[in-house]
Design a protein around this motif. Structure first.
Motif, PDB file in Angstrom:
ATOM      1  N   VAL A 519       0.855  -1.185   0.000  1.00 19.11           N
ATOM      2  CA  VAL A 519       0.000   0.000   0.000  1.00 19.11           C
ATOM      3  C   VAL A 519       0.890   1.234   0.000  1.00 19.11           C
ATOM      4  N   ARG A 520       0.642   2.151  -0.943  1.00 15.65           N
ATOM      5  CA  ARG A 520       1.318   3.444  -0.994  1.00 15.65           C
ATOM      6  C   ARG A 520       0.289   4.484  -1.416  1.00 15.65           C
ATOM      7  N   ASP A 521      -0.030   5.397  -0.493  1.00 12.56           N
ATOM      8  CA  ASP A 521      -0.937   6.490  -0.780  1.00 12.56           C
ATOM      9  C   ASP A 521      -2.286   5.943  -1.272  1.00 12.56           C
ATOM     10  N   ARG A 522      -2.676   6.228  -2.514  1.00  7.82           N
ATOM     11  CA  ARG A 522      -3.968   5.765  -3.043  1.00  7.82           C
ATOM     12  C   ARG A 522      -3.833   4.493  -3.869  1.00  7.82           C
ATOM     13  N   THR A 523      -2.652   3.877  -3.821  1.00  7.42           N
ATOM     14  CA  THR A 523      -2.369   2.730  -4.679  1.00  7.42           C
ATOM     15  C   THR A 523      -2.147   1.467  -3.860  1.00  7.42           C
ATOM     16  N   ILE A 524      -2.720   0.368  -4.341  1.00  9.14           N
ATOM     17  CA  ILE A 524      -2.451  -0.968  -3.806  1.00  9.14           C
ATOM     18  C   ILE A 524      -1.869  -1.803  -4.932  1.00  9.14           C
ATOM     19  N   VAL A 525      -0.777  -2.487  -4.666  1.00  7.26           N
ATOM     20  CA  VAL A 525      -0.174  -3.413  -5.623  1.00  7.26           C
ATOM     21  C   VAL A 525      -0.319  -4.818  -5.054  1.00  7.26           C
ATOM     22  N   SER A 526      -0.829  -5.741  -5.868  1.00  7.81           N
ATOM     23  CA  SER A 526      -1.054  -7.113  -5.418  1.00  7.81           C
ATOM     24  C   SER A 526      -0.433  -8.092  -6.399  1.00  7.81           C
ATOM     25  N   VAL A 527       0.008  -9.239  -5.857  1.00  7.77           N
ATOM     26  CA  VAL A 527       0.553 -10.312  -6.695  1.00  7.77           C
ATOM     27  C   VAL A 527      -0.154 -11.602  -6.322  1.00  7.77           C
ATOM     28  N   SER A 528      -0.199 -12.505  -7.295  1.00  8.83           N
ATOM     29  CA  SER A 528      -1.048 -13.684  -7.119  1.00  8.83           C
ATOM     30  C   SER A 528      -0.424 -14.918  -7.744  1.00  8.83           C
ATOM     31  N   GLY A 529      -1.015 -16.047  -7.388  1.00  9.85           N
ATOM     32  CA  GLY A 529      -0.622 -17.296  -8.018  1.00  9.85           C
ATOM     33  C   GLY A 529      -1.010 -17.374  -9.476  1.00  9.85           C
ATOM     34  N   ASP A 530      -1.790 -16.387  -9.964  1.00  6.25           N
ATOM     35  CA  ASP A 530      -2.163 -16.374 -11.387  1.00  6.25           C
ATOM     36  C   ASP A 530      -1.070 -15.770 -12.263  1.00  6.25           C
ATOM     37  N   ARG A 531       0.117 -15.450 -11.667  1.00  3.94           N
ATOM     38  CA  ARG A 531       1.312 -14.963 -12.366  1.00  3.94           C
ATOM     39  C   ARG A 531       1.214 -13.493 -12.752  1.00  3.94           C
ATOM     40  N   HIS A 532       0.225 -12.784 -12.249  1.00  2.85           N
ATOM     41  CA  HIS A 532       0.028 -11.392 -12.628  1.00  2.85           C
ATOM     42  C   HIS A 532       0.248 -10.462 -11.434  1.00  2.85           C
ATOM     43  N   ILE A 533       0.668  -9.238 -11.776  1.00  3.06           N
ATOM     44  CA  ILE A 533       0.715  -8.127 -10.834  1.00  3.06           C
ATOM     45  C   ILE A 533      -0.413  -7.174 -11.197  1.00  3.06           C
ATOM     46  N   LYS A 534      -1.190  -6.762 -10.208  1.00  2.78           N
ATOM     47  CA  LYS A 534      -2.271  -5.808 -10.452  1.00  2.78           C
ATOM     48  C   LYS A 534      -2.039  -4.553  -9.620  1.00  2.78           C
ATOM     49  N   VAL A 535      -2.310  -3.410 -10.231  1.00  2.36           N
ATOM     50  CA  VAL A 535      -2.213  -2.110  -9.582  1.00  2.36           C
ATOM     51  C   VAL A 535      -3.629  -1.556  -9.458  1.00  2.36           C
ATOM     52  N   TRP A 536      -4.010  -1.148  -8.224  1.00  4.33           N
ATOM     53  CA  TRP A 536      -5.375  -0.723  -7.945  1.00  4.33           C
ATOM     54  C   TRP A 536      -5.387   0.710  -7.418  1.00  4.33           C
ATOM     55  N   ASN A 537      -6.430   1.449  -7.797  1.00  2.00           N
ATOM     56  CA  ASN A 537      -6.770   2.714  -7.157  1.00  2.00           C
ATOM     57  C   ASN A 537      -7.826   2.390  -6.114  1.00  2.00           C
ATOM     58  N   TRP A 538      -7.414   2.308  -4.839  1.00  2.00           N
ATOM     59  CA  TRP A 538      -8.338   1.775  -3.845  1.00  2.00           C
ATOM     60  C   TRP A 538      -9.507   2.703  -3.514  1.00  2.00           C
TER      61      TRP A 538
END
Length: 676
Positions: A519-538
């Motif tokens: 978590v940084r400011d308004r951003t969440i970065v997540s990683v998964s077993g699906d091999r992808h990185i996702k960037v979210w505006n929470w």
């Protein structure tokens, strides 16, 4: 008026060694009063008596060859007494030795020294006492400290300075520095936040060397060390990596205080960059007077209070870095070997530490809080979870005083760190195991094996606060005409308040377990077993970017708003440019799964601009190689896919992407950049 080509004067050949055409390099071998060469025999005939010889030499000596003038001068000096030669040397001193510190204003002197690197500053320290005192200026070393890419928590510095100055009043230290008339006319050059220097005194009066040394101060302002001159460290006490100032085989200075005075690393958040934390103010066997005489604190004449000694702090940090690189460190274990019964009964799955505490979570369904100095348990183990403790985060700051844990029982517990009291239990926070928890001052974010991410507020939220969401729509099946009367309702007062740890957001989109989040400011970065990185505006609960990152599931992630670093079951650690999602480095070397990663790029204050310029230069070189036929553009995508490991090479044939905001490798201050 025009001049015919034939009427123009022909240019004379330029003598490159003529004094009229020599470049100005700050020092000239030419005499101060040069004159044109004259006919020596004709002029010598004008000499009528020996009394006219001095005036004749003054007028015509420049016409003599340099060798003759030198021999004549040496012959005259040999006939003079020593006292006269000393007077001549004194008269020539301003021509041979120009001390800019003596003539330039204080702020200009410090501005000049501010452009020097630490090694050059040490050379300046070795010049003379006046230059030595000037280079002790605390602002110079504070700037150098930050230019190394190191961090400091300013609020902690302010707090400890206040506590130290509270002790100074009780022990009456230092006696001479409290003299209100000491250096009353001395000017102080202060480096402001924008890099400029401003004068804080009305006039400038240079003190004598004895006065400056007696106060232990810079000749232009407050002292940078509270030590008397006899205890000043040698000019080479700041050890330069790979420099000639380091003593061979000596990585540690044995003359410094014990480790209680050493700056330790503090992790305010798991996955974040370690930041220095100030040492304990008093050791168990230390008196207040000895604490104030520590080299960590320096007496500031202008503010009449103790300030942190940035030169000492810089020196200690350099030595810590040097010791780490040389392998000069000691390890210890938890629990303490004398108290093995305090340890966990099964495997440890998660931990976090700062300068004073370490918290561990285990498969035995408990958490233990350890004192890093005594290596003993602070309190009995924390119990309550019905499954393995898989993740945790804590903040021991009294203003926060929080510990959050997640378990395979799908629950999230919030504890009061200072007492171990269970404050709140979020039962069934997810449908399956809670794999990661992260919080900042506003929100708590959890991720789970159920492929979701959930967001909870940490503070009461009213309508209009970030994260509250839109006002609920009210549906009225009967149309009504409402006459406006100029009064609008205050929804912040009318809508209900969302109590702390209320579910305010749910992020879905991953195709497998969400193993790690940042978590940084308004951003969440997540990683998964699906091999992808996702960037979210929470706040908006939208996915702004999806990055296909690895060939197998991703287990861990680091995010600093400019880069994303991920570790995976494919044995790789990859670095991505956060704004574009482009891969800028691919590190191979592990022979098993990468389960955790910590990254720090040692960014300098100007790293962002330099990194963008370097990235553009790398792209330009790549396109030049494509146009020159050095790289086949038709097979470029396929060849880039086959480049399995690029640890940061800028060669056009090896780069994996173009258009990133950071150069290959991630950029930053490479001197202290680390990925573990």
């Amino acid at each position: 008026m025009t001049m015919a080509k034939s009427d123009r004067p022909s240019p004379h050949p330029m003598d490159p060694f003529s004094p009229a055409h020599q470049t100005d390099e700050g020092y000239s071998e030419d005499p101060l009063n040069s004159s044109l060469a004259q006919n020596l025999p004709a002029n010598f005939s004008a000499l009528r008596s020996p009394a006219d010889l001095p005036s004749w030499l003054a007028s015509h000596a420049s016409a003599l060859p340099l060798s003759i003038r030198t021999e004549l001068t040496m012959a005259l000096l040999d006939q003079l007494p020593t006292s006269t030669i000393a007077e001549i040397v004194q008269r020539l001193n301003p021509r041979l030795y120009i001390d800019f510190i003596q003539y330039l204003p204080a702020e200009i002197c410090l501005k000049i020294l501010g452009y020097l690197d630490p090694l050059s500053l040490i050379s300046v320290m070795q010049t003379c006492r006046a230059w030595y005192d000037l280079t002790l200026d605390r602002k110079l070393w504070e700037r150098l400290y930050y230019l190394e890419g190191w961090k400091a928590i300013q609020s902690e510095i302010d707090e400890w300075e206040a506590r130290v100055n509270g002790l100074s009043g009780s022990v009456g230290y230092p006696p001479r520095a409290h003299d209100p008339d000491a250096h009353a006319g001395k000017a102080r050059a202060v480096i402001s936040d924008d890099g400029d220097l401003e004068m804080t005194d009305r006039d400038r009066s240079l003190p004598s060397r004895s006065d400056a040394s007696a106060a232990g101060a810079s000749i232009f302002g407050p002292p940078a060390s509270s030590l008397p001159p006899s205890r000043h460290a040698a000019a080479g006490d700041v050890e330069m990596a790979n420099s000639g100032t380091s003593r061979k085989g000596k990585g540690v200075d044995r003359g410094f205080p014990p480790l209680d005075h050493v700056v330790r690393a503090k992790r305010k958040e798991p996955g974040g960059s370690p930041q220095p934390s100030l040492p304990p103010l008093l050791a168990p066997d230390q008196s207040p007077g000895s604490a104030l005489r520590s080299t960590l604190w320096a007496w500031d004449v202008s503010s009449r209070r103790f300030r942190i000694n940035w030169k000492y702090l810089y020196n200690m940090r350099r030595r810590l870095e040097s010791n780490w690189e040389l392998g000069k460190f000691t390890t210890f274990q938890l629990p303490h070997p004398l108290y093995p019964e305090e340890g966990h009964h099964e495997g440890v799955y998660t931990l976090q530490f700062d300068a004073n505490f370490l918290v561990s979570g285990s498969r035995d369904q408990t958490m233990r809080i350890w004192n890093m100095h005594t290596r003993r348990l602070v309190r009995p183990p924390l119990t309550g979870h019905q499954g393995s403790v898989l993740c945790l985060q804590f903040d021991a700051d009294p203003a926060e005083d929080i510990l959050v844990s997640g378990s395979s029982d799908s629950d999230v517990f919030i504890w009061k760190f200072s007492t171990g009291e269970l404050v709140q239990k979020i039962a069934d926070a997810h449908r399956e195991s809670v794999l990661n928890v992260r919080f900042d001052k506003r929100i708590l974010v959890t991720s789970s094996k159920d492929k979701t991410i959930k967001i909870f507020n940490r503070r009461p939220l009213r309508y209009g606060d970030l994260g509250y969401g839109a006002a609920p729509a009210v549906f009225n099946p009967i149309g009504m005409t409402v006459k406006p009367y100029g009064i609008e309702p205050d929804l912040a007062q009318e809508l209900p308040v969302k109590e702390p740890f209320t579910l305010i957001g749910r992020l879905e989109g991953h195709g497998a377990a969400v193993n790690a989040i940042q978590v940084r400011d308004r951003t969440i970065v997540s990683v998964s077993g699906d091999r992808h990185i996702k960037v979210w505006n929470w706040p908006d609960q939208v996915c702004t970017q999806t990055i296909p990152a690895h060939d197998k599931g991703i287990a861990c992630v680091e995010f600093d708003e400019r880069r994303i670093v991920s570790g995976s079951s494919d044995y790789e650690v990859c670095i991505f440019d956060a704004p574009t999602g482009l891969k800028v480095a691919q590190l191979r070397g592990h022979k098993h799964l990468v389960r955790t990663v910590q990254a720090g790029f040692g960014d300098l204050p100007y790293s962002k601009e330099e990194d963008e310029a370097e990235a553009k230069a790398v792209d330009a070189e790549y396109f030049r190689a494509v146009e020159a036929g050095e790289i086949s553009q038709d097979n470029d995508r396929r060849s880039r896919r086959s480049r399995r490991a690029n640890a940061g090479s800028s060669r056009p044939a090896e780069i994996q992407a173009y258009g990133a905001k950071v150069p290959p490798g991630g950029g930053g201050g490479r001197k202290y950049g680390r990925i573990v």
